[in-house]
Design a protein around this motif. Structure first.
Motif, short mmCIF file in Angstrom:
data_model
loop_
_atom_site.label_atom_id
_atom_site.label_comp_id
_atom_site.label_asym_id
_atom_site.label_seq_id
_atom_site.Cartn_x
_atom_site.Cartn_y
_atom_site.Cartn_z
N ARG A 107 0.83 -1.22 0.00
CA ARG A 107 0.00 0.00 0.00
C ARG A 107 0.86 1.26 0.00
N ARG A 108 1.96 1.19 0.70
CA ARG A 108 2.81 2.38 0.87
C ARG A 108 3.83 2.54 -0.25
N PHE A 109 4.03 1.53 -1.06
CA PHE A 109 5.12 1.57 -2.04
C PHE A 109 4.98 2.72 -3.03
N ASP A 110 3.82 2.84 -3.64
CA ASP A 110 3.63 3.89 -4.66
C ASP A 110 2.14 4.22 -4.75
N PRO A 111 1.57 4.80 -3.69
CA PRO A 111 0.11 5.00 -3.65
C PRO A 111 -0.43 5.92 -4.73
N ASP A 112 0.38 6.84 -5.21
CA ASP A 112 -0.11 7.80 -6.21
C ASP A 112 0.32 7.45 -7.63
N ILE A 113 0.89 6.28 -7.82
CA ILE A 113 1.31 5.77 -9.14
C ILE A 113 2.30 6.72 -9.82
N LEU A 114 3.53 6.67 -9.38
CA LEU A 114 4.65 7.39 -9.98
C LEU A 114 4.35 8.88 -10.22
N PRO A 115 3.98 9.62 -9.17
CA PRO A 115 3.67 11.04 -9.36
C PRO A 115 4.87 11.83 -9.86
N GLU A 116 6.10 11.35 -9.56
CA GLU A 116 7.29 12.05 -10.00
C GLU A 116 7.46 12.01 -11.52
N VAL A 117 6.63 11.19 -12.17
CA VAL A 117 6.60 11.15 -13.64
C VAL A 117 5.29 11.70 -14.16
N PHE A 118 4.19 11.08 -13.75
CA PHE A 118 2.89 11.37 -14.37
C PHE A 118 2.31 12.71 -13.95
N ASP A 119 2.74 13.26 -12.84
CA ASP A 119 2.20 14.55 -12.39
C ASP A 119 3.10 15.73 -12.76
N ARG A 120 4.16 15.47 -13.48
CA ARG A 120 5.07 16.55 -13.87
C ARG A 120 4.48 17.36 -15.02
N THR A 121 4.46 18.67 -14.84
CA THR A 121 3.93 19.55 -15.89
C THR A 121 5.03 20.10 -16.79
N ASP A 122 6.30 19.86 -16.40
CA ASP A 122 7.40 20.35 -17.24
C ASP A 122 7.79 19.36 -18.33
N LEU A 123 7.13 18.20 -18.36
CA LEU A 123 7.38 17.19 -19.39
C LEU A 123 6.20 17.11 -20.34
N THR A 124 6.48 16.84 -21.60
CA THR A 124 5.40 16.59 -22.55
C THR A 124 4.84 15.20 -22.24
N PRO A 125 3.63 14.89 -22.71
CA PRO A 125 3.09 13.54 -22.49
C PRO A 125 4.02 12.44 -23.01
N ARG A 126 4.64 12.67 -24.18
CA ARG A 126 5.58 11.68 -24.72
C ARG A 126 6.75 11.49 -23.77
N GLU A 127 7.28 12.59 -23.24
CA GLU A 127 8.39 12.50 -22.29
C GLU A 127 7.99 11.79 -21.01
N ARG A 128 6.75 11.97 -20.58
CA ARG A 128 6.29 11.26 -19.38
C ARG A 128 6.22 9.76 -19.63
N LEU A 129 5.78 9.38 -20.82
CA LEU A 129 5.72 7.95 -21.15
C LEU A 129 7.09 7.31 -21.06
N LEU A 130 8.09 8.00 -21.58
CA LEU A 130 9.45 7.44 -21.59
C LEU A 130 10.14 7.59 -20.25
N ALA A 131 9.78 8.63 -19.49
CA ALA A 131 10.40 8.84 -18.18
C ALA A 131 10.07 7.72 -17.20
N ALA A 132 8.95 7.06 -17.42
CA ALA A 132 8.58 5.95 -16.54
C ALA A 132 9.65 4.87 -16.53
N PHE A 133 10.37 4.73 -17.63
CA PHE A 133 11.42 3.71 -17.72
C PHE A 133 12.69 4.14 -16.99
N ASP A 134 12.82 5.44 -16.69
CA ASP A 134 13.99 5.93 -15.97
C ASP A 134 13.86 5.78 -14.47
N VAL A 135 12.63 5.85 -13.95
CA VAL A 135 12.46 5.87 -12.50
C VAL A 135 11.72 4.65 -11.96
N HIS A 136 11.18 3.81 -12.82
CA HIS A 136 10.44 2.63 -12.36
C HIS A 136 11.38 1.71 -11.58
#
Length: 200
Positions: free
Chosen positions: A69-98
């Motif tokens: 429950r505590r591992f990632d409750p908000d589903i990678l907010p450091e990627v998906f909630d970033r407004t400084d990245l384009t949607p394409r960049e967010r898709l690829l950024a998931a592979f950097d921090v997962h």
């Protein structure tokens, strides 16, 4: 005055036993697996007595579920909630921090009971993760965002499992494959080729 507990060696401990138990559990489950981690070892690493552990958790099953429950409750907010990245960049950024050692996959593999709370949490997390990828794919303009979201989720899980089995980093290769999948899913990716054909 706060009542202090005594650890297994008689050491006086302040409050925070629950957090120490969870921290020790995350470490041990990650390093040696859920099934290989016994409560005696867990208590020793956390610096608590077994009685204290049972004051906070009904047993190992509840402890496993709480760790998930505590591992990632908000589903990678450091990627998906970033407004400084384009949607394409967010898709690829998931592979950097997962996380290379996904605890949800580990729990699903180690716990055979499909009705176990940890298995339910793992299933819900994986569905939610794919939904986040699908949302970013839709924002990026993918022709079929649901398909791209599922493809990227599968690729991430495959990289995580391969990293765990081989004890080798697989996310660089997965990220390169993801870039191809993302670009092929975009209508604009085919545009240069169509223009070339039209100009002939």
């Amino acid at each position: 005055m706060t009542e202090l507990e005594k650890g297994p060696l008689g050491l006086r401990r302040g409050r925070g036993a629950r957090e120490r138990i969870l921290s020790a559990s995350r470490q041990l489950f990650r390093d040696q697996g859920i099934n290989c981690t016994g409560l005696d070892q867990l208590c020793a690493v956390a610096g608590v007595s077994k009685r204290t552990l049972y004051q906070h958790f009904s047993g190992k099953d509840e402890l496993i579920a709480e760790c998930l429950r505590r591992f990632d409750p908000d589903i990678l907010p450091e990627v998906f909630d970033r407004t400084d990245l384009t949607p394409r960049e967010r898709l690829l950024a998931a592979f950097d921090v997962h996380s290379p050692l996904c605890p949800f996959i580990a729990a699903a593999v180690e716990i055979p009971d499909p009705g176990h709370s940890a298995r339910t949490l793992a299933r819900d997390y994986k569905k939610a993760f794919a939904a986040r990828l699908t949302e970013a794919a839709r924002e990026a303009g993918a022709t079929d965002p649901e398909q791209l979201g599922e493809q990227l989720a599968l690729l991430l899980d495959g990289a995580s499992a391969r990293s765990r089995v081989l004890n080798a980093e697989a996310f660089t290769t997965a990220a390169a494959i993801a870039a191809v999948l993302v670009d092929n899913a975009m209508p604009a990716a085919a545009a240069p080729q169509r223009r070339f054909t039209d100009d002939r």
